[in-house]
Design a protein around this motif. Structure first.
Motif, PDB file in Angstrom:
ATOM      1  N   PHE A 108      21.496 -10.649  62.744  1.00  0.00           N
ATOM      2  CA  PHE A 108      21.463  -9.988  61.435  1.00  0.00           C
ATOM      3  C   PHE A 108      20.761 -10.927  60.472  1.00  0.00           C
ATOM      4  CE2 PHE A 108      24.641  -8.526  57.846  1.00  0.00           C
ATOM      5  CZ  PHE A 108      23.623  -7.842  57.201  1.00  0.00           C
ATOM      6  N   VAL A 109      19.745 -10.421  59.767  1.00  0.00           N
ATOM      7  CA  VAL A 109      19.086 -11.226  58.740  1.00  0.00           C
ATOM      8  C   VAL A 109      19.042 -10.454  57.426  1.00  0.00           C
ATOM      9  CG1 VAL A 109      17.662 -12.492  60.398  1.00  0.00           C
ATOM     10  CG2 VAL A 109      16.721 -10.502  59.250  1.00  0.00           C
ATOM     11  N   TRP A 138      18.400  -6.463  56.548  1.00  0.00           N
ATOM     12  CA  TRP A 138      18.531  -5.936  55.195  1.00  0.00           C
ATOM     13  C   TRP A 138      17.471  -6.596  54.320  1.00  0.00           C
ATOM     14  CZ3 TRP A 138      24.431  -6.101  53.571  1.00  0.00           C
ATOM     15  CH2 TRP A 138      25.153  -5.233  54.406  1.00  0.00           C
ATOM     16  N   ILE A 139      16.736  -5.793  53.550  1.00  0.00           N
ATOM     17  CA  ILE A 139      15.809  -6.325  52.560  1.00  0.00           C
ATOM     18  C   ILE A 139      16.303  -5.885  51.189  1.00  0.00           C
ATOM     19  CG2 ILE A 139      13.415  -6.556  51.827  1.00  0.00           C
ATOM     20  CD1 ILE A 139      13.944  -4.908  55.120  1.00  0.00           C
ATOM     21  N   GLU A 163      27.154   2.627  50.184  1.00  0.00           N
ATOM     22  CA  GLU A 163      27.826   1.528  50.877  1.00  0.00           C
ATOM     23  C   GLU A 163      26.995   1.091  52.079  1.00  0.00           C
ATOM     24  OE1 GLU A 163      32.412   0.788  51.713  1.00  0.00           O
ATOM     25  OE2 GLU A 163      31.561   2.124  53.223  1.00  0.00           O
ATOM     26  N   LEU A 164      26.787  -0.200  52.181  1.00  0.00           N
ATOM     27  CA  LEU A 164      26.108  -0.783  53.332  1.00  0.00           C
ATOM     28  C   LEU A 164      27.150  -1.220  54.348  1.00  0.00           C
ATOM     29  CD1 LEU A 164      23.748  -3.121  51.304  1.00  0.00           C
ATOM     30  CD2 LEU A 164      23.052  -1.001  52.419  1.00  0.00           C
ATOM     31  N   THR A 165      26.826  -1.101  55.623  1.00  0.00           N
ATOM     32  CA  THR A 165      27.747  -1.575  56.658  1.00  0.00           C
ATOM     33  C   THR A 165      26.995  -2.468  57.643  1.00  0.00           C
ATOM     34  OG1 THR A 165      27.442   0.116  58.371  1.00  0.00           O
ATOM     35  CG2 THR A 165      28.887   0.681  56.510  1.00  0.00           C
ATOM     36  N   VAL A 169      26.522  -4.291  64.557  1.00  0.00           N
ATOM     37  CA  VAL A 169      26.309  -5.736  64.770  1.00  0.00           C
ATOM     38  C   VAL A 169      27.501  -6.549  64.278  1.00  0.00           C
ATOM     39  CG1 VAL A 169      24.873  -7.703  64.111  1.00  0.00           C
ATOM     40  CG2 VAL A 169      23.801  -5.536  64.704  1.00  0.00           C
ATOM     41  N   LEU A 170      28.006  -6.199  63.103  1.00  0.00           N
ATOM     42  CA  LEU A 170      29.101  -6.938  62.484  1.00  0.00           C
ATOM     43  C   LEU A 170      30.176  -5.937  62.080  1.00  0.00           C
ATOM     44  CD1 LEU A 170      30.072  -9.711  61.673  1.00  0.00           C
ATOM     45  CD2 LEU A 170      28.791  -9.513  59.537  1.00  0.00           C
ATOM     46  N   PRO A 171      31.101  -5.633  62.979  1.00  0.00           N
ATOM     47  CA  PRO A 171      32.085  -4.569  62.742  1.00  0.00           C
ATOM     48  C   PRO A 171      32.904  -4.785  61.471  1.00  0.00           C
ATOM     49  CG  PRO A 171      32.159  -5.316  65.019  1.00  0.00           C
ATOM     50  CD  PRO A 171      31.283  -6.272  64.283  1.00  0.00           C
TER      51      PRO A 171
END
Length: 198
Positions: A108-109, A138-139, A163-165, A169-171
């Motif tokens: 994740f970046v 995410w940008i 909302e971003l989740t 990748v990252l529960p």
């Protein structure tokens, strides 16, 4: 005599330089990263939210903008430094954080776009991440307060109360887009109260 930014440097030699703070390596040449105050605030805010979630769940490792990644086999003399990055537990050899560059792609970046960032430079960076098969990108665009999310070729934009989740990748990692940007409320909480108490 060539300066450090002019002479050709391999990815292996990049780790041995005395000071690479604020620099990436692009095809053997140092390139300075720029970040304004607002972008820096967003980066730290997101990093703190990620660290809290990752530590609570034991998911892996969160790194800041000085963590370097040497994981681009098609471009061997490239070293990237995402503004925020995450690597899942079990992916680093022996679950040990290396002293130099990380040789695997992050899971994740996050990139926070600064006013001086060129569109072509950002596009080149995103192409590198996608070529390394980073599953979640995410940008963050502070100028219009939106976040672009890239997942395996799909691109979506979020703003305001969206909302971003971090799934899958990252529960469980969730954050509202509006909460990523400085506001009057965030400034007030950083100031001491009227009676002088913090």
């Amino acid at each position: 005599m060539a300066t450090a930014t002019e002479r050709f440097i391999t990815a292996e030699a990049f780790d041995d330089l005395p000071n690479t703070h604020g620099y990436e390596l692009i095809d053997g040449h140092l390139r300075r990263k720029s970040m304004g105050a607002e972008s820096s605030w967003i980066q730290v805010t997101l990093g703190a939210l990620l660290v809290n979630h990752v530590r609570a769940g034991g998911y892996g490792f969160v790194f800041d903008s000085e963590c370097s990644y040497d994981c681009f086999p098609r471009r061997p003399n490239r070293v990237r430094k995402p503004d925020v990055s995450f690597v899942r537990l079990g992916r680093l050899p022996d679950n040990r954080i290396p002293t130099g560059s990380i040789r695997i792609a992050p899971d994740f970046v996050i990139e926070v776009v600064s006013p001086r960032d060129k569109v072509t430079v950002l596009a080149d960076k995103l192409a590198d991440y996608e070529s390394a098969y980073v599953p979640l990108i995410w940008i963050v665009y502070p100028s219009n307060r939106i976040v672009q999310v890239r997942t395996q070729g799909a691109i979506r934009e979020f703003g305001g109360r969206d909302e971003l989740t971090g799934d899958p990748v990252l529960p469980g990692f969730r954050v509202r887009v509006a909460d990523l940007f400085p506001s009057a409320a965030s400034v007030e909480t950083a100031l001491p109260s009227q009676d002088g108490t913090p």
